[in-house]
Design a protein around this motif. Structure first.
Motif, short mmCIF file in Angstrom:
data_model
loop_
_atom_site.label_atom_id
_atom_site.label_comp_id
_atom_site.label_asym_id
_atom_site.label_seq_id
_atom_site.Cartn_x
_atom_site.Cartn_y
_atom_site.Cartn_z
N TRP A 96 0.65 -0.70 -0.23
CA TRP A 96 -0.16 0.36 -0.11
C TRP A 96 1.15 1.27 -0.41
CZ3 TRP A 96 -4.15 -0.47 -2.23
CH2 TRP A 96 -5.13 -1.44 -1.76
N SER A 99 2.15 2.25 -3.22
CA SER A 99 1.33 2.68 -4.39
C SER A 99 1.20 3.67 -4.35
CB SER A 99 0.08 1.46 -4.00
OG SER A 99 -1.75 2.50 -4.49
N LYS A 100 0.88 4.17 -2.80
CA LYS A 100 0.48 5.67 -2.47
C LYS A 100 1.02 6.53 -3.08
CE LYS A 100 -1.93 4.95 1.51
NZ LYS A 100 -1.37 4.69 2.85
N GLN A 154 1.22 6.95 -7.07
CA GLN A 154 -0.25 7.48 -7.53
C GLN A 154 0.13 8.84 -8.05
OE1 GLN A 154 -2.26 6.83 -4.25
NE2 GLN A 154 -3.55 5.02 -5.00
N SER A 204 -1.52 5.07 -12.26
CA SER A 204 -3.22 4.56 -11.09
C SER A 204 -3.47 3.74 -10.09
CB SER A 204 -4.51 4.84 -12.12
OG SER A 204 -4.15 3.65 -12.91
N TYR A 205 -4.08 3.45 -9.36
CA TYR A 205 -4.27 2.77 -8.21
C TYR A 205 -5.24 1.25 -9.09
CZ TYR A 205 -7.01 -0.31 -4.71
OH TYR A 205 -7.50 -1.82 -4.38
N TYR A 206 -5.39 1.13 -10.17
CA TYR A 206 -5.94 0.57 -11.20
C TYR A 206 -4.48 -0.21 -11.85
CZ TYR A 206 -7.42 -1.85 -15.38
OH TYR A 206 -7.97 -3.37 -16.29
N TYR A 235 -1.61 0.08 -11.33
CA TYR A 235 -0.98 -0.86 -9.64
C TYR A 235 -1.37 -1.98 -9.33
CZ TYR A 235 1.31 -1.74 -4.99
OH TYR A 235 2.22 -1.73 -4.29
N VAL A 236 -2.34 -2.36 -9.50
CA VAL A 236 -3.37 -2.83 -9.42
C VAL A 236 -2.94 -4.17 -9.50
CG1 VAL A 236 -5.26 -4.67 -8.16
CG2 VAL A 236 -4.48 -3.01 -7.20
#
Length: 93
Positions: free
Chosen positions: A14, A17-18, A21, A26-28, A30-31
């Motif tokens: 996480w 991820s931050k 960003q 984007s979060y999408y 990254y995931v």
């Protein structure tokens, strides 16, 4: 996957991820990338009938091959790997 080690791993993911960003990822995205990488890693770790599942992949598309590379070479190979694995295969493959 329970316990302190699992929580620590999730926290690291996480946090990454931050920070990504802020760099325009984007979060999408990254995931999605994390999912691809986890799939490769899990195929390396899981066996069925005495054979690792990654044996269904070409050797240069396996986790170990990707892990051996560094920096830009790893990124270039990872992108090529995604294209190779996402392309339709002929019936004789």
């Amino acid at each position: 996957m329970n316990g302190p080690r699992a929580r620590e791993t999730v926290q690291k993911l996480w946090n990454a991820s931050k920070s990504l960003q802020g760099g325009g990822v984007s979060y999408y995205e990254y995931v999605t990338e994390l999912t691809y990488l986890l799939l490769l890693k899990m195929l390396e770790e899981v066996s069925r009938n005495g054979k690792k599942l990654e044996e269904h992949l070409p050797e240069d598309c396996r986790w170990g091959a990707l892990k051996k590379l560094d920096g830009e070479k790893r990124l270039v190979r990872y992108r090529a790997l995604l294209l190779e694995m996402g392309s339709p295969r002929s019936p004789e493959d």
